[in-house]
Scaffold this motif. Sequence first.
Motif, PDB file in Angstrom:
ATOM      1  N   ASP A  46       0.851  -1.190   0.000  1.00  0.00           N
ATOM      2  CA  ASP A  46       0.000   0.000   0.000  1.00  0.00           C
ATOM      3  C   ASP A  46       0.884   1.236   0.000  1.00  0.00           C
ATOM      4  O   ASP A  46       1.623   1.497   0.960  1.00  0.00           O
ATOM      5  CB  ASP A  46      -0.900  -0.016   1.243  1.00  0.00           C
ATOM      6  N   GLU A  47       0.826   1.992  -1.072  1.00  0.00           N
ATOM      7  CA  GLU A  47       1.670   3.180  -1.177  1.00  0.00           C
ATOM      8  C   GLU A  47       1.294   4.246  -0.155  1.00  0.00           C
ATOM      9  O   GLU A  47       2.111   5.110   0.159  1.00  0.00           O
ATOM     10  CB  GLU A  47       1.579   3.775  -2.587  1.00  0.00           C
ATOM     11  N   ASP A  48       0.060   4.211   0.335  1.00  0.00           N
ATOM     12  CA  ASP A  48      -0.362   5.233   1.297  1.00  0.00           C
ATOM     13  C   ASP A  48       0.163   4.964   2.703  1.00  0.00           C
ATOM     14  O   ASP A  48       0.029   5.800   3.587  1.00  0.00           O
ATOM     15  CB  ASP A  48      -1.898   5.299   1.344  1.00  0.00           C
ATOM     16  N   ARG A  49       0.767   3.796   2.947  1.00  0.00           N
ATOM     17  CA  ARG A  49       1.251   3.452   4.281  1.00  0.00           C
ATOM     18  C   ARG A  49       2.778   3.497   4.361  1.00  0.00           C
ATOM     19  O   ARG A  49       3.375   2.872   5.232  1.00  0.00           O
ATOM     20  CB  ARG A  49       0.754   2.064   4.695  1.00  0.00           C
ATOM     21  N   GLY A  53       4.980  10.101   6.328  1.00  0.00           N
ATOM     22  CA  GLY A  53       4.414  10.669   5.124  1.00  0.00           C
ATOM     23  C   GLY A  53       5.062  11.996   4.749  1.00  0.00           C
ATOM     24  O   GLY A  53       5.722  12.639   5.565  1.00  0.00           O
ATOM     25  N   TRP A  66      10.429  12.509   6.334  1.00  0.00           N
ATOM     26  CA  TRP A  66      10.201  11.886   5.018  1.00  0.00           C
ATOM     27  C   TRP A  66      11.444  12.046   4.141  1.00  0.00           C
ATOM     28  O   TRP A  66      11.833  11.112   3.432  1.00  0.00           O
ATOM     29  CB  TRP A  66       8.987  12.525   4.364  1.00  0.00           C
ATOM     30  N   LYS A  78       6.726   2.676  -5.262  1.00  0.00           N
ATOM     31  CA  LYS A  78       6.038   2.217  -6.473  1.00  0.00           C
ATOM     32  C   LYS A  78       6.472   0.810  -6.906  1.00  0.00           C
ATOM     33  O   LYS A  78       5.884   0.254  -7.836  1.00  0.00           O
ATOM     34  CB  LYS A  78       6.300   3.196  -7.614  1.00  0.00           C
TER      35      LYS A  78
END
Length: 264
Positions: A46-49, A53, A66, A78
């Motif tokens: 999951d790219e959102d995790r 961030g 980050w 990715k």
Amino acid sequence: MTIKRKFWMIFPAFGLLFMAGGQAQTPIQDRAVVAQQERMVFKQWDEDRFLPGPNRFLGIPTNSNWFLTWALHPNYPKLDRRPLSPAGEQTQRLGLAAAMKISSDYYKQQADTVRNLATREMVRISGALSGSDPLYLLYYKKELAPLENIEAHAFQTSPARVKDYMLKNGAYAWYLENMKSLAERYGFAKAQDMERGQRILMYHRILLDMRKLQSNWEYKLALSQKMLAYREAFERKQSGQLPELANQQDEILTGVLQRRIIMR
């Protein structure tokens, strides 16, 4: 001892306890580490995790953590790096192992087929297993039995005087020689490796030759028996004549019959 002095005596013990508690390990719950572990082991990529961030403002990352973590690897989120992902290394290994197993099973099946064919071919042409042929067991073994024991089948129905006579005049030696020749051919047909059809044809040729020889032998036995019976009758008839004349006629008759027996 006053209370104040007691307090100062106990105070170092409390200090030691406090220092011991301060040196104990404290569990750290790092959300970024936990997310990476879950992502690599069992959960989806999951790219959102990917924590921490970027906290973008107007499309510009503003989180310093980050930058420290992901700035040098901008394409990492990715790329699915899970070993068990659809294109992961472990998935490829499992797929390759499955393909190798299928190939191995195929070659094993082919090898088993070749082995079974070779075994059947060996059973079909091997001389060591010729005695298990169904046609041989049902027919040729019984018909060719005289070649297994020639002496026992030579004079089965003949009287003893006929046997003695055939032994003396050499007819039995002729019969025994020819039967041993057929027995040698018979043993060769059973022992050598050859096609089943060729072996059966050899059995049949040997059987035809043996029947021809036995027919000739039976004719000789019958002729000898008649000759002996005629000689006995002639001797009884000529018992009143001179012994020399009787012996001379008997020798002439015996010579003629013996030549007929041998030349037949």
